[in-house]
Design a protein around this motif. Structure first.
Motif: not given
Length: 191
Positions: A1-16, A24-35
């Motif tokens: 399963m692949q899910l985007v975690f809709a955050t730009n906060n790297l601290n939140k990303l690390k916690e989650v 579950i593969k976690l993608l960041s906004l950067k990974d989907i080129e949402c800047f």
């Protein structure tokens, strides 16, 4: 399963990321080129989480989840709440936010507060929400070097250290975001 975690906060990303199972593969906004800045214009924490998840699903087409977190202080009628990240202004500076909060609480004996996280999951055309709350109090001064946001001035109930003085593992066990993410993980495991 692949899910985007809709955050730009790297601290939140690390916690989650520390709480999500490896399958579950976690993608960041950067990974989907949402800047761009994902909108957060709602007047509730839940509303902002839902708005962010719907924005990513609609604009980028990915199954995703978003969180919004606020610190709610009892004697300040729930402030900073939905404005936690920009409490002291649009510059979103953690130290400025903490300084303003400590100044606003200076003459208040009641320092009870709670962190609240709401996660909105957009998956297979359905929307689910999960809420985590951690009750505690605001200290009179900053303590600790770990964490982010209001962590140096928040002590969870039953703890004599702030979130900034405990390990990420311990914070994830007792904290608001950890509780919400655990509900999310349980839900995903049930599918």
């Amino acid at each position: 399963m692949q899910l985007v975690f809709a955050t730009n906060n790297l601290n939140k990303l690390k916690e989650v990321q520390a709480l999500i199972p490896e399958h579950i593969k976690l993608l960041s906004l950067k990974d989907i080129e949402c800047f761009e800045d994902v909108p957060e214009t709602q007047d509730t924490i839940e509303g902002n989480a839902i708005q962010k998840a719907e924005y990513i699903k609609t604009k980028y087409g990915y199954d995703c989840f978003a969180d919004d977190t606020g610190l709610e202080v009892e004697s300040l009628n729930g402030e900073p709440g939905v404005y936690s990240a920009r409490y002291a202004g649009e510059q979103r500076n953690d130290n400025d936010n903490m300084d303003k909060l400590l100044a606003n609480l200076k003459d208040k004996p009641n320092r009870k507060a709670q962190f609240k996280t709401v996660i909105a999951l957009h998956l297979n055309g359905k929307l689910e929400t999960f809420t985590g709350i951690c009750k505690g109090e605001i200290t009179t001064e900053k303590q600790g070097e770990k964490g982010f946001g209001y962590d140096p001035i928040f002590k969870a109930e039953g703890y004599d250290k702030t979130f900034a003085e405990i390990s990420l593992e311990e914070k994830n066990k007792i904290g608001h975001r950890g509780k919400a993410v655990n509900q999310l993980v349980t839900f995903l495991a049930s599918l």
